[in-house]
Motif scaffolding. Structure first.
Motif, PDB file in Angstrom:
ATOM      1  N   UNK A 203      -9.682 -49.878 -13.419  1.00 25.25           N
ATOM      2  CA  UNK A 203      -8.732 -48.778 -13.321  1.00 25.25           C
ATOM      3  C   UNK A 203      -7.356 -49.136 -13.874  1.00 25.25           C
ATOM      4  N   UNK A 204      -7.026 -50.419 -13.835  1.00 28.13           N
ATOM      5  CA  UNK A 204      -5.722 -50.874 -14.317  1.00 28.13           C
ATOM      6  C   UNK A 204      -5.882 -52.097 -15.213  1.00 28.13           C
ATOM      7  N   UNK A 205      -4.972 -52.213 -16.187  1.00 30.29           N
ATOM      8  CA  UNK A 205      -4.827 -53.445 -16.963  1.00 30.29           C
ATOM      9  C   UNK A 205      -3.571 -54.138 -16.432  1.00 30.29           C
ATOM     10  N   UNK A 206      -3.739 -55.344 -15.960  1.00 32.22           N
ATOM     11  CA  UNK A 206      -2.652 -56.116 -15.344  1.00 32.22           C
ATOM     12  C   UNK A 206      -2.193 -57.162 -16.352  1.00 32.22           C
ATOM     13  N   UNK A 207      -0.893 -57.131 -16.732  1.00 33.73           N
ATOM     14  CA  UNK A 207      -0.430 -57.900 -17.892  1.00 33.73           C
ATOM     15  C   UNK A 207       0.837 -58.684 -17.577  1.00 33.73           C
TER      16      UNK A 207
END
Length: 241
Positions: A203-207
């Motif tokens: 659900x999310x791209x964590x960067x």
């Protein structure tokens, strides 16, 4: 009075002897045809200028020390020379054109002055690439270089799979003026290309932007890794749409 007279007379004889020695050395220098002091004459000059014991039990050489600035290097605590400017070797590449300004820590783009989005997938020959786009939303130019740290997550904060590994060689510094963008590519495979099962949808791209200790997130659009392939490239100029 007799004892005082002898001491004074002895002192005068020593001084006279020193003058004779210096005169002899000077005459030797004149006779070598160069008109300048060399060899023994230089030693005489060394004595006359007061150079002598260095205080560590050794005699000073009388040579002139070259300053780090004069030689184009800077001194370091380990005794080794370093480039005077201390600048890294990489050159900056503007999102529009090349720029030779090197990146410094204060110049680096951070999570606080950028926005992040995941672009549309590009599918071909069993590979899927997603552009991950960084845009400078600050009021001054900043720079990026290298690989971000990228992971996939659910909204509850749980991670999916493992962080992306690095793909390709590190690139140049990318200089972003306000409003300009740079991107990296996330790479995975189509389902069925290999026997390795796909991860569950994210659900999310964590960067973590390159060089940053602060994280950013963006919607992943259900991005799913298949074939055991999840990599990220180095930063390049532009947004790829």
């Amino acid at each position: 009075m007799s004892l005082t007279f002898k001491t004074f007379g002895h002192g005068r004889r020593v001084a006279a002897g020193s003058l004779i020695a210096v005169a002899a050395l000077t005459l030797t220098a004149c006779q070598d045809g160069t008109g300048s002091a060399s060899g023994p004459s230089s030693a005489a000059t060394h004595v006359m200028t007061g150079a002598g014991d260095t205080g560590n039990g050794s005699q000073s050489t009388g040579g002139t020390a070259q300053s780090p600035a004069a030689s184009g290097t800077s001194g370091t605590s380990d005794g080794k020379a370093r480039p005077a400017n201390g600048a890294p070797g990489g050159k900056a590449v503007s999102a529009g054109q090349a720029n030779t300004s090197p990146m410094s820590a204060s110049d680096r783009c951070t999570a606080a002055n950028m926005s992040l989005r995941l672009g549309a997938s590009d599918i071909g020959a069993g590979n899927i690439h997603y552009p991950l786009v960084f845009t400078n939303k600050g009021k001054t130019a900043c720079s990026l270089r290298g690989y971000p740290g990228v992971s996939l997550m659910l909204r509850d904060g749980s991670t999916i799979g493992v962080p992306a590994s690095r793909e390709g060689a590190a690139g140049q510094v990318v200089r972003l003026k306000p409003g300009q963008s740079a991107h990296v590519l996330l790479h995975t495979l189509n389902q069925g290309v290999t026997d390795t099962p796909c991860w569950s949808g994210s659900q999310l791209v964590y960067v973590y932007p390159p060089g940053s200790k602060e994280s950013m997130t963006t919607q992943s659009g259900g991005l799913r890794v298949c074939g055991g392939r999840f990599t990220v490239t180095t930063v390049e100029a532009g947004s790829l749409g």
